[in-house]
Motif scaffolding. Sequence first.
Motif, mmCIF file in Angstrom:
data_model
loop_
_atom_site.group_PDB
_atom_site.id
_atom_site.type_symbol
_atom_site.label_atom_id
_atom_site.label_comp_id
_atom_site.label_asym_id
_atom_site.label_seq_id
_atom_site.Cartn_x
_atom_site.Cartn_y
_atom_site.Cartn_z
ATOM 1 N N CYS A 291 -12.191 8.750 12.620
ATOM 2 C CA CYS A 291 -11.942 7.712 13.614
ATOM 3 C C CYS A 291 -10.975 6.711 12.984
ATOM 4 N N PRO A 292 -9.856 6.395 13.638
ATOM 5 C CA PRO A 292 -8.820 5.592 12.993
ATOM 6 C C PRO A 292 -9.099 4.092 12.889
ATOM 7 N N LEU A 293 -10.064 3.594 13.617
ATOM 8 C CA LEU A 293 -10.397 2.166 13.579
ATOM 9 C C LEU A 293 -11.910 2.032 13.489
ATOM 10 N N VAL A 294 -12.371 1.359 12.446
ATOM 11 C CA VAL A 294 -13.811 1.186 12.242
ATOM 12 C C VAL A 294 -14.085 -0.301 12.036
ATOM 13 N N VAL A 295 -15.028 -0.822 12.817
ATOM 14 C CA VAL A 295 -15.384 -2.235 12.706
ATOM 15 C C VAL A 295 -16.906 -2.383 12.641
ATOM 16 N N PRO A 296 -17.372 -3.369 11.896
ATOM 17 C CA PRO A 296 -18.813 -3.627 11.901
ATOM 18 C C PRO A 296 -19.168 -4.488 13.109
ATOM 19 N N ALA A 297 -20.380 -4.315 13.597
ATOM 20 C CA ALA A 297 -20.828 -5.115 14.741
ATOM 21 C C ALA A 297 -22.262 -5.560 14.496
ATOM 22 N N PHE A 298 -22.506 -6.822 14.776
ATOM 23 C CA PHE A 298 -23.845 -7.390 14.693
ATOM 24 C C PHE A 298 -24.259 -7.786 16.099
ATOM 25 N N ARG A 299 -25.319 -7.156 16.606
ATOM 26 C CA ARG A 299 -25.831 -7.425 17.952
ATOM 27 C C ARG A 299 -24.726 -7.383 19.008
ATOM 28 N N VAL B 91 -12.290 -4.835 8.695
ATOM 29 C CA VAL B 91 -11.834 -3.831 9.646
ATOM 30 C C VAL B 91 -11.165 -2.711 8.852
ATOM 31 N N LEU B 92 -11.557 -1.476 9.114
ATOM 32 C CA LEU B 92 -10.938 -0.324 8.464
ATOM 33 C C LEU B 92 -9.924 0.265 9.433
ATOM 34 N N ILE B 93 -8.680 0.417 8.954
ATOM 35 C CA ILE B 93 -7.572 0.830 9.817
ATOM 36 C C ILE B 93 -6.841 2.010 9.183
ATOM 37 N N ALA B 94 -6.725 3.101 9.929
ATOM 38 C CA ALA B 94 -5.950 4.245 9.446
ATOM 39 C C ALA B 94 -4.498 3.812 9.255
ATOM 40 N N LEU B 95 -3.877 4.340 8.227
ATOM 41 C CA LEU B 95 -2.518 3.914 7.908
ATOM 42 C C LEU B 95 -1.500 4.366 8.950
ATOM 43 N N ARG B 96 -1.908 5.214 9.860
ATOM 44 C CA ARG B 96 -0.969 5.621 10.907
ATOM 45 C C ARG B 96 -0.559 4.438 11.785
ATOM 46 N N TYR B 97 -1.298 3.329 11.700
ATOM 47 C CA TYR B 97 -0.960 2.125 12.461
ATOM 48 C C TYR B 97 -0.079 1.152 11.680
ATOM 49 N N ARG B 98 0.332 1.525 10.466
ATOM 50 C CA ARG B 98 1.096 0.601 9.615
ATOM 51 C C ARG B 98 2.314 0.038 10.339
ATOM 52 N N ASP B 99 3.194 0.890 10.845
ATOM 53 C CA ASP B 99 4.421 0.399 11.485
ATOM 54 C C ASP B 99 4.122 -0.488 12.685
ATOM 55 N N GLU B 100 3.108 -0.122 13.447
ATOM 56 C CA GLU B 100 2.731 -0.937 14.609
ATOM 57 C C GLU B 100 2.282 -2.329 14.172
ATOM 58 N N ILE B 101 1.527 -2.412 13.091
ATOM 59 C CA ILE B 101 1.067 -3.713 12.589
ATOM 60 C C ILE B 101 2.237 -4.504 12.015
ATOM 61 N N LEU B 102 3.137 -3.814 11.301
ATOM 62 C CA LEU B 102 4.271 -4.505 10.680
ATOM 63 C C LEU B 102 5.249 -5.063 11.702
ATOM 64 N N THR B 103 5.300 -4.479 12.880
ATOM 65 C CA THR B 103 6.308 -4.901 13.858
ATOM 66 C C THR B 103 5.750 -5.485 15.149
ATOM 67 N N VAL C 99 0.852 -1.194 0.000
ATOM 68 C CA VAL C 99 0.000 0.000 0.000
ATOM 69 C C VAL C 99 0.887 1.244 0.000
ATOM 70 N N PRO C 100 0.604 2.205 -0.885
ATOM 71 C CA PRO C 100 1.434 3.411 -0.921
ATOM 72 C C PRO C 100 1.293 4.257 0.350
ATOM 73 N N GLU C 101 2.353 4.976 0.676
ATOM 74 C CA GLU C 101 2.365 5.836 1.868
ATOM 75 C C GLU C 101 1.251 6.873 1.833
ATOM 76 N N SER C 102 0.817 7.268 0.643
ATOM 77 C CA SER C 102 -0.202 8.307 0.509
ATOM 78 C C SER C 102 -1.605 7.834 0.877
ATOM 79 N N CYS C 103 -1.755 6.550 1.094
ATOM 80 C CA CYS C 103 -3.062 5.979 1.436
ATOM 81 C C CYS C 103 -3.469 6.421 2.844
ATOM 82 N N GLU C 104 -4.739 6.767 3.015
ATOM 83 C CA GLU C 104 -5.235 7.190 4.326
ATOM 84 C C GLU C 104 -5.526 6.009 5.248
#
Length: 159
Positions: A81-89, A96-108, A47-52
């Motif tokens: 909101c940097p983290l968006v998840v669907p919920a049923f009941r 899961v929608l994740i802001a790219l600001r978490y990229r390094d945290e996920i990679l490491t 994913v390119p760095e320019s991605c939100e």
Amino acid sequence: VERIVVVVRPDHAGIEAALPGRSVTWVVNPDPASDMLGSVRCGLRAVPESCEAVLVALGDQPGIRANVIAEMVRLFRETQCPLVVPAFRGRRGHPVLIALRYRDEILTGHGAAGLRGLLQAHAAEISEVSVDSADVLEDMDTPEDYQRVKARFPGEAEG
């Protein structure tokens, strides 16, 4: 959603052949036996760095509807909101929608905990999209799951 990255096994020719003409970026996970986080990391690197943000969708959830994704994207764009998840009941699911600001945290980080670890570490930053279908909770892990899902979509699973 502007770009689609599909993470596949090294022997993915059959999948690519089943999706001709699709505008997707194919990324090979060299270790297909790894957990889901391994595949997420492979996709994030493409994913390119320019991605939100990225929308992590499982390949074995055919019941996810476009309106669920549209609502998740709308919420992200309107609230940032940097983290968006669907919920049923009250139960959270995928995608899961994740802001790219978490990229390094996920990679490491988060090892065995995977994306669940990310969500736990940032629980106060999660917004839920309430959905009216359990499809966000259901995936296909067994042949029985496949038969159950196939019965819900007659004619679509053929070919």
